[in-house]
Design a protein around this motif. Sequence first.
Motif, PDB file in Angstrom:
ATOM      1  N   ASP A 199     119.554 -15.061  70.459  1.00  0.00           N
ATOM      2  CA  ASP A 199     119.130 -14.474  71.732  1.00  0.00           C
ATOM      3  C   ASP A 199     117.669 -14.793  72.043  1.00  0.00           C
ATOM      4  O   ASP A 199     116.795 -13.926  71.976  1.00  0.00           O
ATOM      5  CB  ASP A 199     119.372 -12.968  71.730  1.00  0.00           C
ATOM      6  CG  ASP A 199     120.825 -12.633  71.397  1.00  0.00           C
ATOM      7  OD1 ASP A 199     121.695 -13.011  72.183  1.00  0.00           O
ATOM      8  OD2 ASP A 199     121.073 -12.030  70.343  1.00  0.00           O
ATOM      9  N   GLY A 201     115.177 -16.658  74.968  1.00  0.00           N
ATOM     10  CA  GLY A 201     115.166 -17.119  76.352  1.00  0.00           C
ATOM     11  C   GLY A 201     113.767 -17.362  76.898  1.00  0.00           C
ATOM     12  O   GLY A 201     112.799 -16.756  76.434  1.00  0.00           O
ATOM     13  N   ASN A 228     122.726 -18.601  71.058  1.00  0.00           N
ATOM     14  CA  ASN A 228     122.392 -17.910  72.315  1.00  0.00           C
ATOM     15  C   ASN A 228     120.963 -18.236  72.750  1.00  0.00           C
ATOM     16  O   ASN A 228     120.074 -17.387  72.724  1.00  0.00           O
ATOM     17  CB  ASN A 228     122.556 -16.397  72.188  1.00  0.00           C
ATOM     18  CG  ASN A 228     123.922 -15.989  71.679  1.00  0.00           C
ATOM     19  OD1 ASN A 228     124.878 -16.755  71.749  1.00  0.00           O
ATOM     20  ND2 ASN A 228     124.026 -14.783  71.159  1.00  0.00           N
ATOM     21  N   GLY A 230     118.630 -19.865  75.859  1.00  0.00           N
ATOM     22  CA  GLY A 230     118.709 -20.196  77.279  1.00  0.00           C
ATOM     23  C   GLY A 230     117.354 -20.390  77.932  1.00  0.00           C
ATOM     24  O   GLY A 230     116.345 -19.869  77.467  1.00  0.00           O
ATOM     25  N   THR A 233     117.541 -16.626  79.995  1.00  0.00           N
ATOM     26  CA  THR A 233     117.819 -15.632  78.951  1.00  0.00           C
ATOM     27  C   THR A 233     118.740 -16.236  77.899  1.00  0.00           C
ATOM     28  O   THR A 233     119.474 -17.194  78.173  1.00  0.00           O
ATOM     29  CB  THR A 233     118.513 -14.360  79.496  1.00  0.00           C
ATOM     30  OG1 THR A 233     119.846 -14.690  79.918  1.00  0.00           O
ATOM     31  CG2 THR A 233     117.738 -13.760  80.645  1.00  0.00           C
ATOM     32  N   GLY A 234     118.705 -15.645  76.699  1.00  0.00           N
ATOM     33  CA  GLY A 234     119.651 -16.056  75.675  1.00  0.00           C
ATOM     34  C   GLY A 234     121.001 -15.400  75.898  1.00  0.00           C
ATOM     35  O   GLY A 234     122.035 -16.052  75.890  1.00  0.00           O
ATOM     36  N   THR A 235     120.999 -14.093  76.117  1.00  0.00           N
ATOM     37  CA  THR A 235     122.207 -13.324  76.419  1.00  0.00           C
ATOM     38  C   THR A 235     121.887 -12.389  77.571  1.00  0.00           C
ATOM     39  O   THR A 235     120.813 -11.802  77.610  1.00  0.00           O
ATOM     40  CB  THR A 235     122.635 -12.493  75.196  1.00  0.00           C
ATOM     41  OG1 THR A 235     122.974 -13.381  74.126  1.00  0.00           O
ATOM     42  CG2 THR A 235     123.831 -11.616  75.511  1.00  0.00           C
ATOM     43  N   GLN A 236     122.839 -12.254  78.523  1.00  0.00           N
ATOM     44  CA  GLN A 236     122.546 -11.337  79.625  1.00  0.00           C
ATOM     45  C   GLN A 236     123.815 -10.682  80.134  1.00  0.00           C
ATOM     46  O   GLN A 236     124.874 -11.285  80.186  1.00  0.00           O
ATOM     47  CB  GLN A 236     121.797 -12.064  80.746  1.00  0.00           C
ATOM     48  CG  GLN A 236     122.642 -12.836  81.742  1.00  0.00           C
ATOM     49  CD  GLN A 236     122.863 -12.066  83.038  1.00  0.00           C
ATOM     50  OE1 GLN A 236     122.178 -11.071  83.294  1.00  0.00           O
ATOM     51  NE2 GLN A 236     123.800 -12.515  83.845  1.00  0.00           N
ATOM     52  N   ASN A 245     114.678 -23.074  85.552  1.00  0.00           N
ATOM     53  CA  ASN A 245     114.200 -23.508  84.241  1.00  0.00           C
ATOM     54  C   ASN A 245     113.887 -24.991  84.269  1.00  0.00           C
ATOM     55  O   ASN A 245     114.705 -25.801  84.710  1.00  0.00           O
ATOM     56  CB  ASN A 245     115.242 -23.242  83.165  1.00  0.00           C
ATOM     57  CG  ASN A 245     114.823 -23.865  81.842  1.00  0.00           C
ATOM     58  OD1 ASN A 245     113.787 -23.513  81.294  1.00  0.00           O
ATOM     59  ND2 ASN A 245     115.604 -24.813  81.357  1.00  0.00           N
ATOM     60  N   VAL A 249     115.768 -26.985  76.383  1.00  0.00           N
ATOM     61  CA  VAL A 249     116.439 -25.916  75.654  1.00  0.00           C
ATOM     62  C   VAL A 249     117.201 -26.537  74.487  1.00  0.00           C
ATOM     63  O   VAL A 249     118.015 -27.430  74.674  1.00  0.00           O
ATOM     64  CB  VAL A 249     117.398 -25.133  76.559  1.00  0.00           C
ATOM     65  CG1 VAL A 249     118.114 -24.047  75.781  1.00  0.00           C
ATOM     66  CG2 VAL A 249     116.642 -24.535  77.739  1.00  0.00           C
ATOM     67  N   GLU A 254     125.816 -22.207  71.825  1.00  0.00           N
ATOM     68  CA  GLU A 254     125.680 -21.326  73.005  1.00  0.00           C
ATOM     69  C   GLU A 254     124.309 -21.407  73.616  1.00  0.00           C
ATOM     70  O   GLU A 254     123.555 -20.443  73.667  1.00  0.00           O
ATOM     71  CB  GLU A 254     126.061 -19.884  72.621  1.00  0.00           C
ATOM     72  CG  GLU A 254     127.513 -19.803  72.132  1.00  0.00           C
ATOM     73  CD  GLU A 254     127.769 -18.613  71.228  1.00  0.00           C
ATOM     74  OE1 GLU A 254     126.852 -17.847  70.944  1.00  0.00           O
ATOM     75  OE2 GLU A 254     128.908 -18.485  70.772  1.00  0.00           O
TER      76      GLU A 254
END
Length: 254
Positions: A199, A201, A228, A230, A233-236, A245, A249, A254
């Motif tokens: 996670d 980001g 995760n 991103g 974000t990594g997870t949202q 962006n 990355v 993921e």
Amino acid sequence: NTKEFLQFAENCRLDTHSQNLTVSLEADIDLTGTAFEGIPIFSGRFEGNGHVIRNIHISCDGSNLGLFRYLTPSAVVRDLRVEGIIMPGGSRSFIGGIAGCNSGNIENCVFSGTVSGSESTGGIVGINQLTGTIINSSAEGSIYGSHFIGGIAGQNDGVIISCDNFAKINTTPQQNSVEIEDITMDTLTNSESANTVTDIGGISGISSGVIRQCTNTGNVGYKHMGYNIGGITGTQSGYINECKNYGTVSGRKE
């Protein structure tokens, strides 16, 4: 001056001291050689007036660390630039350049330097709580940690608007290493492997809140390491609108 600033920080150990208080910086503050470990709790209005608090260096053990440790729902911090290194030991959760834990309003603020933590670590705040708002603020430098790491907020439950991240986030193998003491039950149950970063980001590592009109230009992650990852974000599980962006990355999955 610096002496007055340190006395102000000491006074804020009492949570009622800053209620209805307005602090206005009239000069830059240099914290070189001081034992400053953060303003414990702040509930008032802090007007930076475009000044700089430089050479902040927080290396004590603990969590909820930053220029401010806790910003309450009534707190406002505006027009401030902070420069330095926030690299605590120990538990190292909820670590941010401006605040460890924000429930108030942060506006027109910049952090430049290094922020390092284990979980919930961000260039501006470690965690932006449900009532927290971050507007028109930016981070530059280097940010790294193990879980929930973001350029603006490690964890966002509130609102982030018109913010920019220029900082590099977990871009080296060393920054992606996980120590055994950093592994918690939450880590074990929420990732495929505890021995990996998760996670990450450009704006927020994990977000259940609102992220609007934000831009990330900093590189995020290291190739073949981490889940995760991103640009925003990594997870949202929240709301993302009009974000861009431009950073590279990298990750494993993921």
